[in-house]
Design a protein around this motif. Structure first.
Motif, short mmCIF file in Angstrom:
data_model
loop_
_atom_site.label_atom_id
_atom_site.label_comp_id
_atom_site.label_asym_id
_atom_site.label_seq_id
_atom_site.Cartn_x
_atom_site.Cartn_y
_atom_site.Cartn_z
N PRO A 194 0.81 -1.22 0.00
CA PRO A 194 0.00 0.00 0.00
C PRO A 194 0.84 1.27 0.00
N VAL A 195 2.00 1.23 0.65
CA VAL A 195 2.85 2.42 0.68
C VAL A 195 3.33 2.75 -0.74
N ILE A 196 3.70 1.72 -1.48
CA ILE A 196 4.13 1.93 -2.86
C ILE A 196 2.97 2.47 -3.69
N SER A 197 1.76 1.93 -3.40
CA SER A 197 0.58 2.41 -4.13
C SER A 197 0.43 3.91 -3.96
N GLY A 198 0.71 4.40 -2.75
CA GLY A 198 0.63 5.84 -2.53
C GLY A 198 1.79 6.55 -3.20
N MET A 199 2.98 5.95 -3.13
CA MET A 199 4.19 6.56 -3.71
C MET A 199 4.02 6.85 -5.19
N ILE A 200 3.39 5.91 -5.93
CA ILE A 200 3.31 6.11 -7.37
C ILE A 200 2.54 7.38 -7.70
N PHE A 201 1.56 7.72 -6.87
CA PHE A 201 0.81 8.94 -7.14
C PHE A 201 1.64 10.17 -6.80
N VAL A 202 2.45 10.06 -5.74
CA VAL A 202 3.35 11.18 -5.41
C VAL A 202 4.35 11.39 -6.54
N LEU A 203 4.88 10.26 -7.07
CA LEU A 203 5.85 10.38 -8.16
C LEU A 203 5.21 10.94 -9.43
N LEU A 204 3.91 10.70 -9.59
CA LEU A 204 3.22 11.22 -10.78
C LEU A 204 2.78 12.67 -10.60
N PHE A 205 2.08 12.91 -9.48
CA PHE A 205 1.40 14.19 -9.34
C PHE A 205 2.03 15.12 -8.31
N GLY A 206 3.09 14.66 -7.62
CA GLY A 206 3.70 15.50 -6.60
C GLY A 206 4.47 16.65 -7.21
N ALA A 207 4.89 17.59 -6.36
CA ALA A 207 5.55 18.81 -6.85
C ALA A 207 6.77 18.48 -7.71
N GLN A 208 7.54 17.44 -7.32
CA GLN A 208 8.70 17.05 -8.13
C GLN A 208 8.35 15.96 -9.11
N GLY A 209 7.05 15.60 -9.17
CA GLY A 209 6.65 14.46 -9.98
C GLY A 209 6.60 14.78 -11.46
N LEU A 210 6.21 13.74 -12.23
CA LEU A 210 6.16 13.83 -13.68
C LEU A 210 5.27 14.97 -14.15
N LEU A 211 4.09 15.06 -13.53
CA LEU A 211 3.13 16.06 -13.99
C LEU A 211 3.08 17.25 -13.03
N GLY A 212 4.03 17.26 -12.09
CA GLY A 212 3.98 18.28 -11.04
C GLY A 212 3.97 19.70 -11.57
N GLY A 213 4.86 19.97 -12.55
CA GLY A 213 4.95 21.31 -13.09
C GLY A 213 3.65 21.76 -13.72
N TRP A 214 3.09 20.89 -14.55
CA TRP A 214 1.84 21.18 -15.25
C TRP A 214 0.72 21.48 -14.26
N LEU A 215 0.65 20.66 -13.19
CA LEU A 215 -0.41 20.83 -12.19
C LEU A 215 -0.25 22.15 -11.44
N ARG A 216 1.01 22.49 -11.15
CA ARG A 216 1.25 23.73 -10.39
C ARG A 216 0.86 24.94 -11.24
N ARG A 217 1.19 24.86 -12.56
CA ARG A 217 0.86 25.99 -13.44
C ARG A 217 -0.66 26.18 -13.53
N HIS A 218 -1.41 25.05 -13.46
CA HIS A 218 -2.86 25.18 -13.57
C HIS A 218 -3.52 25.21 -12.22
N ASP A 219 -2.71 25.35 -11.16
CA ASP A 219 -3.22 25.49 -9.80
C ASP A 219 -4.13 24.33 -9.39
N ILE A 220 -3.75 23.12 -9.78
CA ILE A 220 -4.53 21.94 -9.39
C ILE A 220 -3.74 21.19 -8.33
N LYS A 221 -4.40 20.93 -7.20
CA LYS A 221 -3.72 20.20 -6.14
C LYS A 221 -4.25 18.77 -6.10
N ILE A 222 -3.33 17.82 -6.24
CA ILE A 222 -3.77 16.42 -6.13
C ILE A 222 -3.14 15.80 -4.89
#
Lengths: 238, 284
Positions: B110-138
């Motif tokens: 379960p911890v890894i399950s959570g990690m994958i979302f952090v790696l995808l949507f977190g501030a340093q994640g894959l989509l982090g920049g895009w989300l920050r520019r559009h002011d979307i918090k996941i």
């Protein structure tokens, strides 16, 4: 309603189930597709019904091409080998199903539905079981319900897949006789699939012997029995 | 008569010792912890118990848990039905892969399950920049919690439905089609009623896991009091703050949920056995 399947070819991966098969059934006739397992007879039946689609070839009802029409729009009645009754519905609801799913404009009233269903159940002598569930019926009774259900929507074409396959002895005899009488009572063109030669020869107006995706012989029962077209037909019709 | 009975059943000694072992095991791992939860929750009496539950932070944790479950369960019902339908009724390339994919949440920590979302949507994640520019918090917000919960509870509904749908086959649906029913009508009137008990069972399991999930949600939540704490997370926070009675009080709610789930499960199992004895035994 005449049926014509023209140049039907059907392949499942590497296996050729039907190889350029052409079949013509005049209106009102009762035709048997006779052959061993794997001969393609059920596949052909399903393609005529619209439950499967051929790789090449066309299907015509009364000269009108219906090859690409969905199964719902073809107006066929199909009786499945294992009955396929809706096991969570009563016998009455099973038979009424086709009428209850008609588009609003064409749907009969509840009274009309009840009258039609009762009439059909009387026809197959099962009106006394209308409120039972399929699990409470015997094999022969289930088969008759399946037949009544298919006839409820007044199909132009009736297709039966090994209708008596899972039944035994006396029940088969009785049902065979009922099937034989059916075109006299209801105007419908019927095709049934069987691997039982005795059944085909006894019930059908015409027998179509199939083998390995091809039609070997197409003739009235007497002719198939007395004048088999080739060695396969000889072996199979005796 | 007596001779036959003796050869068919184990001797009384073996039967009794097995039952005692089973009861001891249950007692140690089930009853004692249950007793501990409730006795600690009520250590300051009913007023202490109710006071802990009525805390605003406790309430927002309860609301968030209910919200997450309320979104996750219906979505997983839709996903599960669609996946089970495709797998059971059709043969397509990638079918085996889909089946394996459905089981992934079970095999991943379960911890890894959570990690994958952090790696995808977190501030340093894959989509982090895009989300920050559009002011979307996941991540560290409710959407992240919902996503993580969907991931870990996804298999429950699908895994309940697939074996049953495979056993039932497509005959009844094909029959309905030949009688003129549209695909949707067939699904509503034929398919759904046939799988309703398995579906309900899957929903119960999915709900229990959705409400009780800790690991994955803990990673994506950020533990912001009053905002991004579900009930399990809140229990941990209270316990770490040495607020034992409130911690156990909130934990007792989760325990009650577990008991209700067990009762519901048993009812559904019993109902399912009585209507579809063959299908019931095929699943379990």
């Amino acid at each position: 309603m005449s049926i014509e399947a023209r140049n039907i070819t059907k392949r499942f991966a590497d296996f050729v189930a039907l190889n350029d098969v052409t079949l013509r059934v005049p209106g009102g006739e009762l035709v048997a597709l006779l052959g061993p397992s794997g001969s393609g007879k059920t596949t052909l039946l399903r393609i005529i019904a619209g439950l499967d689609f051929a790789n090449c070839g066309s299907v015509f009802f009364d000269g009108e091409e219906i090859t690409l029409r969905t199964v719902q729009d073809r107006g066929v009645g199909f009786v499945f080998q294992h009955y396929a009754l809706f096991h969570h519905m009563t016998v009455f609801d099973n038979v009424a199903f086709g009428l209850t799913v008609k588009p609003r404009r064409q749907r009969p009233s509840a009274d009309e539905i009840r009258a039609t269903v009762t009439k059909l159940l009387k026809l197959v002598q099962l009106d006394w079981l209308a409120n039972r569930f399929p699990s409470q019926l015997s094999g022969g009774q289930r088969q008759r319900v399946a037949l009544a259900r298919a006839l409820a929507v007044e199909p132009r074409v009736l297709l039966l897949d090994e209708p008596f396959g899972s039944l035994d002895g006396k029940v088969r005899q009785e049902l065979r006789r009922s099937l034989r009488r059916l075109p006299d009572e209801i105007h419908v063109t019927s095709i049934f699939v069987t691997h039982d030669q005795e059944e085909a020869l006894e019930v059908a107006d015409r027998v179509v012997v199939m083998n390995a995706g091809r039609i070997e012989q197409e003739a009235p029962p007497d002719e198939v029995y007395h004048h088999p077209a080739n060695a396969f037909c000889l072996r199979f019709s005796r | 008569m007596r001779a036959r009975a003796r050869t068919r059943t184990d001797p009384a000694l073996i039967r009794r010792s097995l039952i005692v072992t089973g009861l001891l095991f249950l007692g140690l791992f089930l009853f004692l912890p249950l007793m501990a939860v409730f006795s600690n929750a009520l250590a300051k009496g009913i007023s202490g118990y109710l006071g802990a539950i009525k805390e605003p932070d406790a309430w927002s944790a309860i609301r968030l848990t209910l919200l997450a479950a309320g979104i996750v369960v219906p979505l997983n019902v839709v996903f599960g039905l669609a996946a089970a339908w495709a797998i059971a009724k059709f043969d397509f390339s990638g079918r085996g892969f889909l089946i394996t994919l459905i089981d992934v949440p079970f095999s991943v920590s379960p911890v890894i399950s959570g990690m994958i979302f952090v790696l995808l949507f977190g501030a340093q994640g894959l989509l982090g920049g895009w989300l920050r520019r559009h002011d979307i918090k996941i991540i560290f917000a409710v959407p992240g919690i919902v996503l993580a919960t969907i991931f870990v509870t996804f298999p429950f509904v699908a895994r309940e439905l697939i074996p049953l749908m495979q056993v039932l086959g497509s005959d009844e649906e094909e029959a309905a089609l030949t009688l003129g029913a549209s695909g949707w009508r067939t699904f509503l009137r034929i398919t759904l009623p046939n799988v309703k008990w398995s579906l309900l069972y899957g929903v119960i399991l999915c709900n229990a896991r959705a409400m009780g999930e800790f690991g994955a949600v803990s990673v994506v939540s950020g533990h912001v009091r009053g905002l991004t704490n579900t009930m399990p997370l809140y229990v941990e926070i209270l316990y770490n703050d040495y607020q034992f009675v409130p911690a156990f009080a909130v934990a007792s709610l989760l325990t009650l949920l577990a008991l209700v789930t067990l009762v519901a499960k048993s009812l559904v199992e019993w109902k399912s056995e009585s209507t579809h004895p063959a299908a019931g035994s095929a699943e379990r």
